[in-house]
Design a protein around this motif. Sequence first.
Motif, short mmCIF file in Angstrom:
data_model
loop_
_atom_site.label_atom_id
_atom_site.label_comp_id
_atom_site.label_asym_id
_atom_site.label_seq_id
_atom_site.Cartn_x
_atom_site.Cartn_y
_atom_site.Cartn_z
N ALA A 172 -22.87 45.08 2.99
CA ALA A 172 -23.76 45.54 1.94
C ALA A 172 -23.00 46.21 0.79
O ALA A 172 -23.42 46.15 -0.36
N ARG A 173 -21.86 46.81 1.08
CA ARG A 173 -21.13 47.55 0.06
C ARG A 173 -19.78 46.96 -0.32
O ARG A 173 -19.25 47.27 -1.37
N LYS A 174 -19.19 46.13 0.50
CA LYS A 174 -17.83 45.67 0.26
C LYS A 174 -17.68 44.19 0.57
O LYS A 174 -18.46 43.60 1.30
N VAL A 175 -16.62 43.65 -0.01
CA VAL A 175 -16.18 42.30 0.31
C VAL A 175 -14.80 42.45 0.94
O VAL A 175 -13.89 43.01 0.34
N TRP A 176 -14.66 41.96 2.17
CA TRP A 176 -13.39 42.07 2.89
C TRP A 176 -12.70 40.72 2.85
O TRP A 176 -13.28 39.70 3.19
N LEU A 177 -11.45 40.72 2.42
CA LEU A 177 -10.64 39.52 2.37
C LEU A 177 -9.48 39.71 3.33
O LEU A 177 -8.63 40.58 3.12
N SER A 178 -9.44 38.92 4.39
CA SER A 178 -8.41 39.09 5.42
C SER A 178 -7.46 37.89 5.39
O SER A 178 -7.89 36.75 5.54
N PHE A 179 -6.18 38.18 5.22
CA PHE A 179 -5.14 37.14 5.22
C PHE A 179 -4.43 37.15 6.56
O PHE A 179 -4.47 38.12 7.30
N SER A 180 -3.73 36.09 6.80
CA SER A 180 -2.85 36.04 7.96
C SER A 180 -1.75 37.08 7.76
O SER A 180 -1.33 37.36 6.64
N GLU A 181 -1.27 37.67 8.85
CA GLU A 181 -0.19 38.64 8.75
C GLU A 181 1.08 38.00 8.20
O GLU A 181 1.93 38.67 7.63
N ALA A 182 1.19 36.68 8.35
CA ALA A 182 2.40 35.98 7.89
C ALA A 182 2.30 35.56 6.42
O ALA A 182 3.26 35.04 5.87
N TYR A 183 1.16 35.80 5.77
CA TYR A 183 1.00 35.39 4.37
C TYR A 183 1.89 36.26 3.47
O TYR A 183 1.70 37.47 3.38
#
Length: 198
Positions: A172-183
């Motif tokens: 509702a409040r945020k957009v989470w963008l998760s990358f690979s740890e190897a990126y």
Amino acid sequence: MEEARLACERTGEAARCFRDFRYRTRKSWSCERRVIGKAEYLPGKANPRFVVTNLSTRDADAQHLYEDLYCARGEMEKFIGNEFSRKPRRGEAQGCAEQNRIKEQQLGLFADRTSSATLRANQLRLYFSSFAYVLLHGLRRLGLTGTAFAKAQSTTIRLKLLKIGARLRLTARKVWLSFSEAYPYASDIAQILVTTHP
């Protein structure tokens, strides 16, 4: 060409000479025209070029016409600002400019793909390619300043920053963008988001 070759052999670097002459074809031209000849000799090979123009010698001499007017035609920055490429200096024996943005759009954003059967479909493809170029130019100008991608070509930006796998989670409040740890470019993405966020 001989003068450029001798200069190249003497210095070991590329050399250019310019000549201005009049020429008329046997059939296809209705009149005699002004031709600018650039005799460039690179170490090991000749690189001649010719430009036909209707500009008079009063408007531009041969070297100015070739280097400052003709070579500049390939740089789209002439229309939208000259942020990313410098204008070639007089007497500089190299290509017309460091980066040719029209070629970049053709090859990196597929503006050369006009194989559809109808004109409208090809026109739409060119619109999409042009729109993508404008977006990437804006991203390069506004979001990539201060990163390793500030002067990157569109292919590099597309492959390293846009064509990646990530997990997107909306709350509702945020957009989470998760990358690979190897990126390897996660910190660049974070900087881009900070720079472009109002």
